[in-house]
Design a protein around this motif. Structure first.
Motif, PDB file in Angstrom:
ATOM      1  N   GLY A 234       4.734  17.427   3.651  1.00  0.00           N
ATOM      2  CA  GLY A 234       3.788  16.475   3.879  1.00  0.00           C
ATOM      3  C   GLY A 234       2.488  17.214   4.568  1.00  0.00           C
ATOM      4  O   GLY A 234       2.648  18.412   4.570  1.00  0.00           O
ATOM      5  N   THR A 235       1.482  16.516   5.144  1.00  0.00           N
ATOM      6  CA  THR A 235       0.392  17.197   5.507  1.00  0.00           C
ATOM      7  C   THR A 235       0.613  17.882   6.906  1.00  0.00           C
ATOM      8  O   THR A 235      -0.120  18.655   7.708  1.00  0.00           O
ATOM      9  CB  THR A 235      -0.702  16.021   5.545  1.00  0.00           C
ATOM     10  OG1 THR A 235      -0.484  14.920   6.522  1.00  0.00           O
ATOM     11  CG2 THR A 235      -0.904  15.415   4.136  1.00  0.00           C
ATOM     12  N   GLU A 236       1.659  17.575   7.430  1.00  0.00           N
ATOM     13  CA  GLU A 236       1.891  18.054   8.721  1.00  0.00           C
ATOM     14  C   GLU A 236       3.056  19.221   8.675  1.00  0.00           C
ATOM     15  O   GLU A 236       3.552  19.370   9.489  1.00  0.00           O
ATOM     16  CB  GLU A 236       2.597  17.080   9.923  1.00  0.00           C
ATOM     17  CG  GLU A 236       1.507  15.951   9.996  1.00  0.00           C
ATOM     18  CD  GLU A 236       0.085  16.499  10.855  1.00  0.00           C
ATOM     19  OE1 GLU A 236       0.424  17.535  11.550  1.00  0.00           O
ATOM     20  OE2 GLU A 236      -0.939  16.034  10.445  1.00  0.00           O
TER      21      GLU A 236
ATOM     22  N   ARG B 217       3.504  13.038   1.786  1.00  0.00           N
ATOM     23  CA  ARG B 217       3.744  12.415   3.109  1.00  0.00           C
ATOM     24  C   ARG B 217       2.442  12.548   4.200  1.00  0.00           C
ATOM     25  O   ARG B 217       2.178  13.650   4.428  1.00  0.00           O
ATOM     26  CB  ARG B 217       4.948  12.693   4.078  1.00  0.00           C
ATOM     27  CG  ARG B 217       5.192  12.002   4.956  1.00  0.00           C
ATOM     28  CD  ARG B 217       6.806  11.923   5.400  1.00  0.00           C
ATOM     29  NE  ARG B 217       7.138  11.078   6.413  1.00  0.00           N
ATOM     30  CZ  ARG B 217       7.477   9.511   6.132  1.00  0.00           C
ATOM     31  NH1 ARG B 217       7.138   9.075   4.974  1.00  0.00           N
ATOM     32  NH2 ARG B 217       7.558   8.914   7.179  1.00  0.00           N
ATOM     33  N   GLY B 218       1.932  11.458   4.660  1.00  0.00           N
ATOM     34  CA  GLY B 218       0.834  11.732   5.726  1.00  0.00           C
ATOM     35  C   GLY B 218      -0.658  11.844   5.052  1.00  0.00           C
ATOM     36  O   GLY B 218      -1.562  11.658   5.798  1.00  0.00           O
ATOM     37  N   LEU B 219      -0.632  11.901   3.706  1.00  0.00           N
ATOM     38  CA  LEU B 219      -2.084  12.090   3.209  1.00  0.00           C
ATOM     39  C   LEU B 219      -2.834  11.158   3.125  1.00  0.00           C
ATOM     40  O   LEU B 219      -3.963  11.011   3.537  1.00  0.00           O
ATOM     41  CB  LEU B 219      -1.803  12.679   1.714  1.00  0.00           C
ATOM     42  CG  LEU B 219      -2.983  12.870   0.827  1.00  0.00           C
ATOM     43  CD1 LEU B 219      -3.564  13.971   1.532  1.00  0.00           C
ATOM     44  CD2 LEU B 219      -2.523  13.276  -0.535  1.00  0.00           C
ATOM     45  N   ALA B 220      -2.222   9.797   2.922  1.00  0.00           N
ATOM     46  CA  ALA B 220      -3.094   8.623   3.201  1.00  0.00           C
ATOM     47  C   ALA B 220      -3.831   8.597   4.493  1.00  0.00           C
ATOM     48  O   ALA B 220      -5.127   8.458   4.683  1.00  0.00           O
ATOM     49  CB  ALA B 220      -2.388   7.416   2.859  1.00  0.00           C
TER      50      ALA B 220
ATOM     51  N   LEU C 207      -6.525  11.364   4.601  1.00  0.00           N
ATOM     52  CA  LEU C 207      -7.666  11.160   4.074  1.00  0.00           C
ATOM     53  C   LEU C 207      -8.621  10.198   4.759  1.00  0.00           C
ATOM     54  O   LEU C 207      -9.874  10.450   4.732  1.00  0.00           O
ATOM     55  CB  LEU C 207      -7.435  10.890   2.490  1.00  0.00           C
ATOM     56  CG  LEU C 207      -6.668  11.885   1.443  1.00  0.00           C
ATOM     57  CD1 LEU C 207      -6.067  11.051   0.521  1.00  0.00           C
ATOM     58  CD2 LEU C 207      -7.718  12.932   1.239  1.00  0.00           C
ATOM     59  N   MET C 208      -7.816   8.992   5.332  1.00  0.00           N
ATOM     60  CA  MET C 208      -8.769   8.237   5.857  1.00  0.00           C
ATOM     61  C   MET C 208      -9.655   8.904   6.985  1.00  0.00           C
ATOM     62  O   MET C 208     -10.704   8.555   7.266  1.00  0.00           O
ATOM     63  CB  MET C 208      -8.016   6.944   6.298  1.00  0.00           C
ATOM     64  CG  MET C 208      -7.971   5.865   5.214  1.00  0.00           C
ATOM     65  SD  MET C 208      -9.290   5.549   4.084  1.00  0.00           S
ATOM     66  CE  MET C 208     -10.690   4.838   5.158  1.00  0.00           C
ATOM     67  N   SER C 209      -9.033   9.491   7.674  1.00  0.00           N
ATOM     68  CA  SER C 209      -9.457  10.102   8.984  1.00  0.00           C
ATOM     69  C   SER C 209     -10.547  11.244   8.722  1.00  0.00           C
ATOM     70  O   SER C 209     -11.497  11.371   9.183  1.00  0.00           O
ATOM     71  CB  SER C 209      -8.611  10.636   9.919  1.00  0.00           C
ATOM     72  OG  SER C 209      -7.672  11.945   9.529  1.00  0.00           O
TER      73      SER C 209
ATOM     74  N   ALA D 132      -4.100   1.856   3.221  1.00  0.00           N
ATOM     75  CA  ALA D 132      -3.306   1.474   4.037  1.00  0.00           C
ATOM     76  C   ALA D 132      -2.023   0.924   2.940  1.00  0.00           C
ATOM     77  O   ALA D 132      -0.807   1.151   3.765  1.00  0.00           O
ATOM     78  CB  ALA D 132      -3.773  -0.059   4.555  1.00  0.00           C
ATOM     79  N   VAL D 133      -2.174   0.556   1.898  1.00  0.00           N
ATOM     80  CA  VAL D 133      -1.091   0.270   1.064  1.00  0.00           C
ATOM     81  C   VAL D 133      -0.150   1.555   0.870  1.00  0.00           C
ATOM     82  O   VAL D 133       1.099   1.485   0.917  1.00  0.00           O
ATOM     83  CB  VAL D 133      -1.532  -0.556  -0.313  1.00  0.00           C
ATOM     84  CG1 VAL D 133      -0.233  -0.379  -1.077  1.00  0.00           C
ATOM     85  CG2 VAL D 133      -1.970  -1.845   0.085  1.00  0.00           C
ATOM     86  N   ALA D 134      -0.754   2.481   0.561  1.00  0.00           N
ATOM     87  CA  ALA D 134      -0.357   3.972   0.515  1.00  0.00           C
ATOM     88  C   ALA D 134       0.659   4.272   1.871  1.00  0.00           C
ATOM     89  O   ALA D 134       1.826   4.782   1.645  1.00  0.00           O
ATOM     90  CB  ALA D 134      -1.380   5.138   0.046  1.00  0.00           C
ATOM     91  N   TRP D 135      -0.085   4.065   2.807  1.00  0.00           N
ATOM     92  CA  TRP D 135       0.770   4.267   4.231  1.00  0.00           C
ATOM     93  C   TRP D 135       2.007   3.557   4.532  1.00  0.00           C
ATOM     94  O   TRP D 135       2.753   4.103   4.787  1.00  0.00           O
ATOM     95  CB  TRP D 135      -0.516   4.319   5.384  1.00  0.00           C
ATOM     96  CG  TRP D 135       0.216   4.576   6.777  1.00  0.00           C
ATOM     97  CD1 TRP D 135       0.377   5.605   7.303  1.00  0.00           C
ATOM     98  CD2 TRP D 135       0.644   3.624   7.624  1.00  0.00           C
ATOM     99  NE1 TRP D 135       0.913   5.544   8.323  1.00  0.00           N
ATOM    100  CE2 TRP D 135       1.090   4.427   8.762  1.00  0.00           C
ATOM    101  CE3 TRP D 135       1.059   2.244   7.438  1.00  0.00           C
ATOM    102  CZ2 TRP D 135       1.808   3.792   9.893  1.00  0.00           C
ATOM    103  CZ3 TRP D 135       1.463   1.611   8.721  1.00  0.00           C
ATOM    104  CH2 TRP D 135       1.995   2.550   9.775  1.00  0.00           C
TER     105      TRP D 135
END
Length: 157
Positions: A1-3, A74-77, A80-82, A130-133
């Motif tokens: 994931g992104t973290e 994991r965590g990408l949505a 990307l939004m932030s 939001a749906v992806a999250w």
């Protein structure tokens, strides 16, 4: 994931952490390099879809592509939004281009009378991410169904 641990990433790549940081001074710089091609593909797909038949179908297809991209890691949505909201982020430019592509498709669907006039490109990006999250949190494979519900809610009455 992104973290993921940057130390583990460096080790898996067979480089030291210093080398990783020399090439990618921040986590988002690394993500920009990793995601660049996928985001460029989304941009290109938006341009292709603008010239296709039904603006509503084009928007729906692009939204599905965006959601698939946002769920790759994991965590990408959320990242990307932030990044879209943070002009200082290394990902901001790519996220903004993606948003502009979606906005163009949305505008075409609105001109065709298929989508509500009060929906903005930012709304579209937020809803799809939001749906992806939610899918990431629940892990029950309902993202396609939920995206369908969201997209139905955007239709003009």
């Amino acid at each position: 994931g992104t973290e993921a641990s940057l130390e583990e990433i460096a080790r898996a790549a067979g480089v030291g952490i210093g080398t990783l940081y020399r090439h990618f001074p921040t986590r988002r710089a690394l993500l920009e390099a990793v995601l660049h091609d996928g985001l460029a593909t989304l941009d290109a797909r938006a341009r292709e879809l603008l010239g296709s038949g039904s603006p509503e179908e084009a928007l729906l297809e692009w939204a599905h592509h965006l959601m698939a991209h946002a769920t790759v890691y994991r965590g990408l949505a959320a990242t990307l939004m932030s990044s879209l909201n943070d002009p200082a982020s290394e990902l901001h430019g790519s996220c903004e281009r993606t948003s502009l592509g979606g906005s163009a498709l949305l505008a075409a669907a609105q001109r065709a009378g298929a989508v509500r006039d009060d929906v903005t490109g930012t709304d579209l990006m937020r809803l799809v991410h939001a749906v992806a999250w939610i899918g990431e949190q629940c892990g029950d494979g309902t993202t396609e169904r939920l995206l369908g519900i969201v997209m139905d809610g955007l239709r003009a009455q």
